[in-house]
Write an enzyme that holds these catalytic residues in place. Structure first.
Site, short mmCIF file in Angstrom:
data_model
loop_
_atom_site.label_atom_id
_atom_site.label_comp_id
_atom_site.label_asym_id
_atom_site.label_seq_id
_atom_site.Cartn_x
_atom_site.Cartn_y
_atom_site.Cartn_z
N SER A 179 0.84 -1.20 0.00
CA SER A 179 0.00 0.00 0.00
C SER A 179 0.87 1.24 0.00
O SER A 179 1.99 1.23 0.53
CB SER A 179 -0.89 0.03 1.24
OG SER A 179 -0.12 0.30 2.41
N ASP A 180 0.37 2.31 -0.61
CA ASP A 180 0.98 3.61 -0.34
C ASP A 180 0.79 3.88 1.15
O ASP A 180 -0.09 3.31 1.80
CB ASP A 180 0.34 4.70 -1.19
CG ASP A 180 1.26 5.90 -1.39
OD1 ASP A 180 2.22 6.06 -0.61
OD2 ASP A 180 1.03 6.67 -2.34
N TRP A 181 1.61 4.76 1.70
CA TRP A 181 1.67 4.93 3.15
C TRP A 181 0.34 5.48 3.69
O TRP A 181 -0.04 6.61 3.42
CB TRP A 181 2.84 5.84 3.51
CG TRP A 181 4.11 5.08 3.82
CD1 TRP A 181 4.93 5.28 4.89
CD2 TRP A 181 4.71 4.00 3.08
NE1 TRP A 181 5.99 4.39 4.88
CE2 TRP A 181 5.88 3.60 3.78
CE3 TRP A 181 4.37 3.33 1.92
CZ2 TRP A 181 6.69 2.56 3.34
CZ3 TRP A 181 5.19 2.30 1.47
CH2 TRP A 181 6.33 1.92 2.18
#
Length: 833
Positions: free
Chosen positions: A248-250
């Site tokens: 995932s993106d952060w």
């Protein structure tokens, strides 16, 4: 299986260790990996798919699986400790080289530095397309064209992964704007996704064997990018055969179950807001998530670690920062090769570049002494060294450089408050539980300055939400107008003597990695002490991050005085070099640009300097398209992009003729922003952005409407001249090769790029007038001739057919358009498919 033929020395060493030792702890085959996954308990597996900090992912010490580390790119590697590293030119600059081999050497250099930082996966490259010129991360992406983006990204990934370090291609998919990036729903048709936005990701998987893909923040056609069964499982993993892991993106994921079931493999950052702290484990035990889904995630992660030679090794986070001369040389070469000679003919027909060997030179502009070397956000990195143009040009010109004037202050944020201004009492931070200040204060700490960060390892344990109130007493050193800045990751408000001054939500801007700023002005009195309060309220998007600072500095009272000084200096010189553009505060992750005008009134500076000295060379130091109303009046225009830590020297190399400006435009620049194909469908409304231009992105859209851009895609000049021979085509069906003899007819070494576009004579469905199918860059000595060879892929003639959910090639006539840019056609070759 491990293929030893493509290994570097590091991988070969690990491979030999495995052969000699054998056993489960040295997994080298799919069978070994499967056995290793089978030895893990459910609890261990659930721990391995969520980070334990900002950059570290836990392994399983019991089975010899080490903790491992990821780090931001794409211009270098930052590492966990964020120490200095080598900063390469920005991605839009790398794409402007039109040189995948050179980009591969950049990637290999970054991969080598990843070993210094004990980084296993580099979070790069970004291959989202240049859809709108206002996109905040425009500078961090490659191009408006999927073919050019694909070639550059494959070169970059090949380079990084040649060092035994995984690359992570991002952000999958249609994450092409920062406006409402956490919530925006992209309404895009299947054909447009397949033909325009997916190809760079597909090339990364199929051609470069990329080890990781990052799921984006946004939604696509109603489903979140990190929980999208069709895109993550059906397309990425099944159709394309992606064997790596999806991260995932952060702080991107919104829930526990859907991402776990629909294709996400790793939640970041740690400790995992939805998968960490036992939440994923509980979902499996409840039956909401199948354990087989967890096995697949762990299998992908362990498979990557086996490829990287990490199974059976120790957890090692001991970082180092090593500066290598050979990497600096590659960075400088890449910067020069990216620079686009946009224009080099004055009104009277003369050329201003390269600078003559005689005569005086004035250096003007905000980028003269503070050359912008990179954009803002996660692409930020502290460099080993930095070079500014004023010093680099002075070294070459000596007394011929008669002066340097800034003209315009381009900065947006004020300098951070220092410990000396605060005094011995320091800054008090009260940490409140929850969103807002109605909860309890669970901790109070004192620090010497207002700058402070809570993230990852130092986020307070067992706190889901936290708000921060910082208070201190500030003593002004001078009287007069001051610029005041509220700086924070989430919503931040600044008060002085209980009076509201500003927040970072209204007309906010990027102010450094993770910081968003807001500014206002007030009068301060020298020697007087003021009570300052900063309030930072965490947003509800689930990111465990609080980052705060306060900026206060005397304001520039008279802008006209600075511009007048610049104009006077320009009038005294034989040639003026004027460096204008943008910086990390205007182009950054976290927000799109409010305008494509040169910021802080720089267009006015350009027009007045050119009026004072028509022999003016304008250097554009930026990463995204700008409005250039003075274009016709400038003698020469050099687009230098964000050139990285060697940028000042590289720009001086090109200005003085020590190096060739080797770049070609990776993106069209419009005469008027309203001409851009996405203009009517950006940034969206009511939480949805419609990709209404469909496949007609960039030059495809300009061609379709018959609108001429200011600077065409593929355009770029040279300090020498070239002559092209008659092109020839060979091959059959869709497997064709175009060859063009290119001769350097000038008196110095130079580069040229042969571009081949495909144009269909008849359209079953609306199609672009032409589409880039391939290109070749040649570098030639004076009088030298070489053959530029462009091999076309079968996909070059295909279109996506939603009716059959497959690629199809319509039979009939096509033209191979041989060109120097999207607006400079040199020849056409008819072919029948």
């Amino acid at each position: 299986m491990v293929d030893a033929s493509g290994m570097n020395l590091y991988q070969w060493y690990i491979f030999c260790q495995r052969l000699s030792e054998g056993g489960l702890l040295n997994a080298t085959t799919d069978h070994d990996i499967e056995k290793l996954v089978g030895e893990l308990t459910l609890e261990e597996k659930c721990l391995m798919v969520a980070g334990e900090g900002a950059w570290v992912i836990p392994g399983c010490e019991r089975l010899g699986i080490p903790d491992w580390c990821v780090s931001d790119g794409p211009v270098g590697v930052r590492g966990r400790q964020q120490g200095p590293g080598l900063v390469f030119p920005g991605p839009s600059a790398l794409s402007a080289t039109w040189d995948p081999a050179l980009v591969r050497s950049v990637g290999a250099s970054i991969g080598e530095e990843c070993h210094d930082r004990k980084v296993d996966v580099l979070l790069a490259p970004t291959v989202n397309l240049h859809r709108s010129p206002r996109g905040g991360r425009h500078f961090e992406s490659y191009s408006e064209d999927p073919e050019l983006s694909s070639r550059i990204c494959v070169g970059y990934i090949d380079g990084v992964q040649s060092q035994g370090v995984g690359a992570c291609v991002k952000h999958y998919i249609a994450n092409d704007q920062e406006f409402e990036r956490h919530t925006i729903d992209v309404d895009v048709d299947e054909r447009t996704l397949r033909e325009i936005y997916m190809p760079p990701f597909e090339a990364a998987v199929k051609e470069a064997d990329v080890k990781s893909v990052m799921g984006a923040y946004n939604f696509i056609n109603g489903d979140h990018a990190c929980a999208h069964h069709e895109l993550l499982i059906d397309v990425l993993k099944n159709e394309w055969g992606f064997s790596g892991f999806v991260v995932s993106d952060w702080g991107a994921i919104k829930e526990t179950v859907a991402p776990a079931r629909y294709g996400l493999d790793l939640e970041m950052p740690g400790p995992g807001k939805f998968w960490g702290r036992g939440q994923l484990l509980d979902a499996v035990r409840r039956g909401d998530v199948d354990e087989a889904d967890i096995d697949d995630k762990v299998r992908r992660i362990v498979g990557f670690l086996a490829w990287a030679g990490r199974i059976g090794t120790e957890t090692d986070h001991e970082e180092s920062s090593v500066e290598r001369d050979e990497h600096r040389a590659i960075s400088r070469r890449a910067a020069c090769s990216s620079m686009v000679l946009v224009k080099n003919t004055a009104v009277d027909g003369s050329t201003a570049l390269p600078l003559p060997h005689t005569g005086t030179v004035a250096l003007i502009g905000p980028g003269a002494a503070a050359t912008s070397l990179w954009g803002g956000g996660s692409a930020s990195l502290t460099p080993h060294r930095s070079s500014n143009l004023d010093r680099a040009l002075a070294d070459r010109l000596g007394d011929r450089l008669i002066g340097v004037e800034e003209g315009v202050d381009m900065r947006r944020r004020a300098d951070s408050v220092t410990a000396e201004s605060v005094g011995d009492e320091g800054v008090t931070f009260d940490l409140y539980d929850g969103i807002g200040f109605g909860g309890e204060i669970f901790e109070t700490i004192t620090r010497p300055t207002p700058f402070s960060v809570w993230f990852g390892d130092n986020w307070p344990q067992d706190r889901e939400m936290m708000s921060v109130r910082a208070t201190f007493r500030y003593t002004a050193s001078v009287s007069g107008r001051h610029r005041m800045c509220a700086l924070g990751f989430a919503r931040t408000e600044l008060f002085v003597d209980d009076e509201f001054i500003c927040d970072n939500q209204e007309n906010g801007f990027s102010a450094g990695l993770g910081l968003h700023g807001g500014e206002s002005y007030m009068d301060l009195e020298a020697g007087r002490t003021y009570d300052v309060r900063l309030e930072h309220v965490q947003n509800d998007r689930g990111q465990w991050l609080a980052l705060v600072d306060v900026g206060i500095e005397p304001a520039v009272e008279d802008r006209e005085e600075n511009i007048a000084a610049a104009v006077a200096l320009a009038a005294r010189a034989d040639t003026t070099v004027l460096v204008v553009g943008s910086n990390a505060e205007w182009e950054s992750e976290g927000g799109d640009r409010e305008s494509i005008d040169l910021p802080n009134g720089q267009n006015d500076l350009v027009e007045r300097v050119i009026a004072a000295n028509p022999n003016t060379v304008v250097v554009l130091n930026c990463g995204a398209p700008m409005n250039l109303p003075w274009y016709d009046d400038a003698a020469s225009i050099l687009l230098a992009w964000y050139p990285g830590q060697e940028g000042g020297d590289a720009i001086a190399d090109v200005l003085t003729g020590e190096a060739e400006p080797g770049g070609r435009m990776p993106t069209s620049w419009a005469v008027d922003e309203r001409d851009t194909p996405s203009y009517l469908n950006y940034p969206g409304e009511a939480g949805v952005v419609l990709y209404g231009e469909g496949v007609f992105v960039g030059y495809r859209g300009f061609d379709a409407r018959g609108v001429a851009p200011r600077i065409p895609f593929g355009h770029g000049g040279s300090y020498t001249t070239f002559e092209w021979g008659a092109p020839a085509v060979s091959g059959s069906g869709t497997e064709l090769t175009v060859e063009v003899a290119v001769t350097n007819t000038g008196d110095r070494r130079g580069t040229d790029v042969v571009q081949v576009y495909v144009a269909a004579d008849e359209h079953v469905v609306p199609r672009p007038v032409k589409e880039l199918a391939g290109f070749a860059k040649v570098e030639l000595d004076p009088g030298e001739t070489a053959t530029a060879t462009v091999s076309l892929r079968p996909r070059a003639f295909a279109r996506w057919d939603p009716a059959t959910s497959d690629w199809t090639v319509d039979p009939g006539g096509y033209r191979l358009v041989v060109a120097a840019s999207a607006a400079d056609m040199r020849a056409e070759l008819p072919v029948e498919i």
